[in-house]
Design a protein around this motif. Structure first.
Motif, PDB file in Angstrom:
ATOM      1  N   SER A 275       0.806  -1.223   0.000  1.00  8.57           N
ATOM      2  CA  SER A 275       0.000   0.000   0.000  1.00  8.57           C
ATOM      3  C   SER A 275       0.832   1.263   0.000  1.00  8.57           C
ATOM      4  CB  SER A 275      -0.920   0.016   1.226  1.00  8.57           C
ATOM      5  OG  SER A 275      -0.144  -0.009   2.411  1.00  8.57           O
ATOM      6  N   GLN A 276       2.158   1.147   0.042  1.00 11.84           N
ATOM      7  CA  GLN A 276       3.002   2.319   0.097  1.00 11.84           C
ATOM      8  C   GLN A 276       3.907   2.357  -1.127  1.00 11.84           C
ATOM      9  OE1 GLN A 276       5.104   2.347   3.780  1.00 11.84           O
ATOM     10  NE2 GLN A 276       3.310   2.849   5.012  1.00 11.84           N
ATOM     11  N   THR A 277       4.415   3.539  -1.395  1.00 11.76           N
ATOM     12  CA  THR A 277       5.324   3.734  -2.518  1.00 11.76           C
ATOM     13  C   THR A 277       6.700   3.202  -2.155  1.00 11.76           C
ATOM     14  OG1 THR A 277       4.095   5.709  -3.137  1.00 11.76           O
ATOM     15  CG2 THR A 277       6.280   5.454  -4.080  1.00 11.76           C
ATOM     16  N   PRO A 278       7.400   2.530  -3.068  1.00 11.55           N
ATOM     17  CA  PRO A 278       8.742   2.041  -2.758  1.00 11.55           C
ATOM     18  C   PRO A 278       9.672   3.173  -2.342  1.00 11.55           C
ATOM     19  CG  PRO A 278       7.940   1.069  -4.777  1.00 11.55           C
ATOM     20  CD  PRO A 278       6.959   2.122  -4.390  1.00 11.55           C
ATOM     21  N   CYS A 279      10.521   2.890  -1.391  1.00  9.18           N
ATOM     22  CA  CYS A 279      11.467   3.862  -0.858  1.00  9.18           C
ATOM     23  C   CYS A 279      12.798   3.719  -1.590  1.00  9.18           C
ATOM     24  CB  CYS A 279      11.651   3.670   0.639  1.00  9.18           C
ATOM     25  SG  CYS A 279      12.887   4.734   1.379  1.00  9.18           S
ATOM     26  N   GLU A 322      15.405  13.823  -1.042  1.00  9.12           N
ATOM     27  CA  GLU A 322      15.198  13.910   0.409  1.00  9.12           C
ATOM     28  C   GLU A 322      13.730  14.023   0.767  1.00  9.12           C
ATOM     29  OE1 GLU A 322      16.740  16.462   4.289  1.00  9.12           O
ATOM     30  OE2 GLU A 322      17.659  16.758   2.319  1.00  9.12           O
ATOM     31  N   GLN A 323      12.971  14.831   0.022  1.00  3.63           N
ATOM     32  CA  GLN A 323      11.543  14.955   0.317  1.00  3.63           C
ATOM     33  C   GLN A 323      10.810  13.649   0.042  1.00  3.63           C
ATOM     34  OE1 GLN A 323       9.551  18.416  -1.164  1.00  3.63           O
ATOM     35  NE2 GLN A 323      11.275  19.788  -0.720  1.00  3.63           N
ATOM     36  N   GLN A 324      11.248  12.907  -0.956  1.00  3.19           N
ATOM     37  CA  GLN A 324      10.621  11.615  -1.230  1.00  3.19           C
ATOM     38  C   GLN A 324      10.895  10.624  -0.101  1.00  3.19           C
ATOM     39  OE1 GLN A 324      11.880   9.649  -4.851  1.00  3.19           O
ATOM     40  NE2 GLN A 324       9.787   9.020  -5.255  1.00  3.19           N
ATOM     41  N   ILE A 326      11.397  11.446   3.036  1.00  2.00           N
ATOM     42  CA  ILE A 326      10.582  11.881   4.173  1.00  2.00           C
ATOM     43  C   ILE A 326       9.147  11.411   4.015  1.00  2.00           C
ATOM     44  CG2 ILE A 326       9.669  13.910   5.362  1.00  2.00           C
ATOM     45  CD1 ILE A 326      12.278  15.348   4.718  1.00  2.00           C
ATOM     46  N   LEU A 327       8.611  11.513   2.799  1.00  2.00           N
ATOM     47  CA  LEU A 327       7.228  11.102   2.569  1.00  2.00           C
ATOM     48  C   LEU A 327       7.049   9.599   2.726  1.00  2.00           C
ATOM     49  CD1 LEU A 327       6.305  13.364  -0.467  1.00  2.00           C
ATOM     50  CD2 LEU A 327       5.401  13.535   1.839  1.00  2.00           C
ATOM     51  N   THR A 328       8.011   8.827   2.258  1.00  2.00           N
ATOM     52  CA  THR A 328       7.870   7.375   2.325  1.00  2.00           C
ATOM     53  C   THR A 328       8.037   6.836   3.743  1.00  2.00           C
ATOM     54  OG1 THR A 328      10.208   7.225   1.736  1.00  2.00           O
ATOM     55  CG2 THR A 328       8.597   6.953  -0.042  1.00  2.00           C
ATOM     56  N   THR A 329       8.710   7.587   4.611  1.00  2.00           N
ATOM     57  CA  THR A 329       8.855   7.129   5.996  1.00  2.00           C
ATOM     58  C   THR A 329       7.649   7.483   6.860  1.00  2.00           C
ATOM     59  OG1 THR A 329      10.085   9.167   6.458  1.00  2.00           O
ATOM     60  CG2 THR A 329      11.367   7.186   5.947  1.00  2.00           C
ATOM     61  N   ARG A 330       6.847   8.423   6.419  1.00  2.00           N
ATOM     62  CA  ARG A 330       5.642   8.786   7.177  1.00  2.00           C
ATOM     63  C   ARG A 330       4.504   7.844   6.824  1.00  2.00           C
ATOM     64  NH1 ARG A 330       5.438  15.404   6.465  1.00  2.00           N
ATOM     65  NH2 ARG A 330       7.426  15.883   7.513  1.00  2.00           N
ATOM     66  N   LYS A 331       3.859   7.297   7.811  1.00  2.00           N
ATOM     67  CA  LYS A 331       2.749   6.365   7.599  1.00  2.00           C
ATOM     68  C   LYS A 331       1.444   7.153   7.600  1.00  2.00           C
ATOM     69  CE  LYS A 331       5.141   2.427   9.657  1.00  2.00           C
ATOM     70  NZ  LYS A 331       5.094   1.351  10.682  1.00  2.00           N
ATOM     71  N   SER A 332       1.155   7.733   6.470  1.00  2.00           N
ATOM     72  CA  SER A 332      -0.064   8.517   6.321  1.00  2.00           C
ATOM     73  C   SER A 332      -0.566   8.371   4.898  1.00  2.00           C
ATOM     74  CB  SER A 332       0.197   9.986   6.657  1.00  2.00           C
ATOM     75  OG  SER A 332      -0.921  10.779   6.336  1.00  2.00           O
ATOM     76  N   HIS A 333      -1.874   8.417   4.736  1.00  2.00           N
ATOM     77  CA  HIS A 333      -2.450   8.293   3.395  1.00  2.00           C
ATOM     78  C   HIS A 333      -2.087   9.488   2.534  1.00  2.00           C
ATOM     79  CE1 HIS A 333      -5.234   7.462   0.157  1.00  2.00           C
ATOM     80  NE2 HIS A 333      -5.771   8.666   0.322  1.00  2.00           N
ATOM     81  N   ARG A 340       3.707   9.316  -4.343  1.00  2.00           N
ATOM     82  CA  ARG A 340       3.460   8.810  -5.692  1.00  2.00           C
ATOM     83  C   ARG A 340       3.247   9.937  -6.687  1.00  2.00           C
ATOM     84  NH1 ARG A 340       0.482   4.892  -2.651  1.00  2.00           N
ATOM     85  NH2 ARG A 340      -1.402   6.133  -2.848  1.00  2.00           N
ATOM     86  N   GLU A 341       2.903  11.132  -6.218  1.00  4.99           N
ATOM     87  CA  GLU A 341       2.622  12.261  -7.095  1.00  4.99           C
ATOM     88  C   GLU A 341       3.842  13.164  -7.244  1.00  4.99           C
ATOM     89  OE1 GLU A 341      -0.677  14.112  -5.276  1.00  4.99           O
ATOM     90  OE2 GLU A 341      -2.146  12.632  -5.956  1.00  4.99           O
ATOM     91  N   GLY A 342       4.989  12.562  -7.517  1.00  2.00           N
ATOM     92  CA  GLY A 342       6.184  13.337  -7.782  1.00  2.00           C
ATOM     93  C   GLY A 342       7.183  13.358  -6.663  1.00  2.00           C
ATOM     94  N   GLY A 343       6.782  13.005  -5.435  1.00  2.00           N
ATOM     95  CA  GLY A 343       7.716  12.935  -4.336  1.00  2.00           C
ATOM     96  C   GLY A 343       8.045  14.268  -3.701  1.00  2.00           C
ATOM     97  N   TRP A 344       7.112  15.233  -3.712  1.00  2.00           N
ATOM     98  CA  TRP A 344       7.360  16.541  -3.111  1.00  2.00           C
ATOM     99  C   TRP A 344       6.492  16.708  -1.876  1.00  2.00           C
ATOM    100  CZ3 TRP A 344      11.497  18.777  -4.951  1.00  2.00           C
ATOM    101  CH2 TRP A 344      11.854  18.607  -6.276  1.00  2.00           C
TER     102      TRP A 344
END
Length: 634
Positions: A275-279, A322-324, A326-333, A340-344
């Motif tokens: 359910s998450q984007t690959p890191c 780096e922002q990608q 950070i996003l992949t480590t946060r467990k939030s929808h 997935r929408e660019g990693g920003w």
């Protein structure tokens, strides 16, 4: 497993709708159409993996050693044949710049400044490095370095050839890494981003193509290792340039390629869950890579000014990485959706919600839908600028890269000025901002430079005859204010292409962005020599797999480019060697070469093959109409 042991005759059942593209597929003989089974048999006794020739295998497995050996042999043999007049009298093989390097090294060995050599306009550390053999003319046994390969006549070329071979090895290594990452992406496709029907379709096609792929593996095709070596290690252009004594590989290409390798070290994908984007994870932390990259980038800028155009692109690449993470480590929808929408962390729609009720923007959106870039809306342009300022200057890795780049370049420049005076700053750095040279110049501006130099020479002679201050007259008549304004016109298209590629391409495909920036910089520059071609040729292999080389337009563009090069060389030969007054013909050939370069860059961008993975990606021009986040598939 069956194909691994072709000596045992066996049969493989293949679906009836399997594409019959090989002569080894046979139906059951002498059987009626109605009694023919729904499967076909394939005999594996006819398959035998072809053995590669010994010479081809040697070129593949030992490409670095062979490429370096070829360079060292040509470095030693060709100058002895051509410089000494044994072959092609009147044609000199060694580049004139190499004589400048060696003379500057001799000045340093005798305790003088390298800038005492006229036309030495490089970093003083290069001459200091080339002066190492002169510091030890005799060793303990009385052996003279002047009679060895490491004399001042060959020591510089020896270093340049080694650096050039290392550049080829890095290119082959990066291409190998790209193939490994692309194969891992195709083997592990994302299961959440594809509809179920498409997954079933792809699974059926995969089953049908298994045996076809096995057959294609047995067909002798050019090896990927050999292709990697042909891009640089066996390429005659870089071989010729480094063996003639050009220092490009040592002072600029090697730092640039190592910088690219450090930035792209994050390519390894580690899927977190379904359910998450690959890191993206690499062997070094992203901030450590940013520091190392900043130091190397500062060295490249100090040695050769032009890598400064890569600064914004590398900052954008580090900011997105780096922002990608950070996003992949946060467990939030929301964060996983934005990953997935660019990693920003912040998208354009977040800023546009503030101006959703803007009168001029709402009026324009009703007329034309606001699908493109908002040229007529300054508020939205400022919003886009604020978004990129937040991305570039409020991400720690990109800020670390910028600080260390500027700090390293400033520190090396300070050392140069401290040891050799203000002339090191004027000749080694500031000169390249206003360099004009009409000799061996492919640029369309060379004829204008040639005429301006002629007028300056006439003015100097006139001032000398009259007896007035020649220096003041020369300074006033060399370049008029109109010439100064025209001289800055080529910067306009360069700035536009630089901004577009730095923010629109570099965060998603940095190697393509750096190639386009360098290609446009060389094409539009006022001075373009053969050494400048290596600046973008070393980056072309890293994005070559995403260029449609076999398209009709690309073939025509490459043909046009080769014809323009041949035309320029023929015109320059009549001017340089035959002594004809063909200045205008050379200028027309330069214009033809410029048009061919612009056409080729357009063909590359229009035929750019996007990645085969389905990824939602926000673009700078998306989401102008409403406050919703608009993304497109790429």
């Amino acid at each position: 497993d069956i194909l691994k042991s072709p000596s045992t005759p066996q049969s493989v059942e293949v679906p009836a709708n399997f594409p019959r593209q090989t002569k080894y597929i046979e139906r059951h003989p002498k059987s009626p159409q109605s009694e023919r089974p729904s499967t076909i048999t394939m005999s594996t006794t006819k398959f035998a993996k072809p053995q590669r020739h010994f010479s081809i295998a040697l070129l593949e497995e030992h490409s670095f050693v062979i490429g370096l050996t070829v360079r060292l042999i040509l470095m030693y043999v060709l100058p002895r044949l051509m410089d000494d007049g044994l072959l092609l009298q009147g044609v000199r093989y060694t580049d004139i710049d190499y004589d400048v390097f060696t003379d500057a090294a001799e000045h340093i060995a005798h305790g003088r400044s390298p800038y005492a050599r006229h036309t030495y306009r490089y970093t003083p550390f290069l001459a200091k490095f080339l002066a190492l053999p002169l510091d030890h003319k005799l060793d303990g046994n009385g052996f003279s370095f002047q009679s060895s390969l490491l004399s001042t006549k060959y020591f510089g070329k020896f270093l340049f050839c080694i650096a050039d071979a290392i550049c080829g090895y890095i290119i082959a290594l990066l291409r190998r890494r790209q193939r490994a990452s692309s194969s891992s992406d195709t083997q592990q496709p994302s299961q959440t981003q594809q509809p179920l029907q498409k997954q079933q379709q792809k699974s059926k096609q995969k089953q049908q193509n298994i045996i076809l792929k096995k057959i294609q593996e047995l067909i002798p095709t050019p090896s990927a290792k050999l292709v990697d070596a042909l891009w640089w290690l066996y390429n005659p252009l870089p071989i010729n340039i480094c063996t003639r004594g050009s220092a490009e590989s040592l002072v600029v290409l090697l730092p640039v390629l190592i910088t690219v390798a450090l930035v792209n070290m994050y390519q390894k994908k580690i899927p977190l869950s379904s359910s998450q984007t690959p890191c993206f994870q690499g062997t070094l932390p992203i901030r450590l890579r940013a520091c190392l990259t900043g130091i190397l980038h500062g060295i490249a800028i100090h040695a050769k000014l032009y890598p400064v155009i890569y600064t914004v692109s590398i900052m954008a690449a580090f900011a997105r990485q780096e922002q990608q993470r950070i996003l992949t480590t946060r467990k939030s929808h929301i964060t996983s959706q934005r990953a997935r929408e660019g990693g920003w962390l912040h998208n354009l729609s977040d800023y546009l919600r503030i101006m959703e009720n803007c009168f001029c923007c709402a009026l324009s959106s009703e007329k034309n839908g606001m699908t493109g870039f908002p040229w007529k809306h300054p508020l939205r342009i400022l919003t886009l600028a604020a978004l990129w300022v937040e991305r570039l200057f409020f991400t720690l890795s990109s800020v670390l890269f910028l600080i260390l780049s500027l700090g390293t370049m400033a520190f090396l420049t300070y050392l140069s000025v401290h040891f050799y005076g203000r002339v090191a700053l004027d000749e080694g750095l500031l000169y390249h901002f206003q360099r004009v040279d009409h000799r061996h110049n492919y640029s369309i501006y060379w004829y204008w430079i040639y005429l301006a130099r002629g007028r300056a020479s006439e003015a100097l002679n006139r001032m000398t005859l009259i007896g007035t201050g020649a220096s003041e007259g020369l300074a006033k008549t060399t370049f008029s204010p109109q010439m100064g304004f025209l001289g800055h016109i080529p910067l306009i298209p360069q700035i536009i292409i630089l901004g577009f590629t730095s923010l629109g391409i570099a965060p998603y495909d940095m190697t393509l962005a750096l190639f386009c920036q360098t290609f446009a910089f060389v094409a539009f520059n006022k001075v373009t020599t053969a050494q400048y071609f290596t600046w973008y040729l070393c980056l072309l292999p890293l994005c070559a797999d995403r260029i449609q080389w076999r398209s009709k337009r690309m073939i025509l563009s490459l043909t046009f480019l080769f014809v323009s090069i041949a035309t320029w060389l023929l015109s320059a030969f009549t001017l340089e060697m035959l002594g004809w007054t063909s200045h205008r013909q050379v200028w027309l050939a330069s214009v033809l070469f410029f048009i061919a370069n612009v056409n080729l860059l357009s063909a590359i961008l229009n035929g750019y093959k996007k990645k085969k993975t389905t990824v939602l990606m926000s673009t700078p021009g998306a989401g102008w109409a409403t406050g919703r986040n608009k993304a497109k598939l790429s």
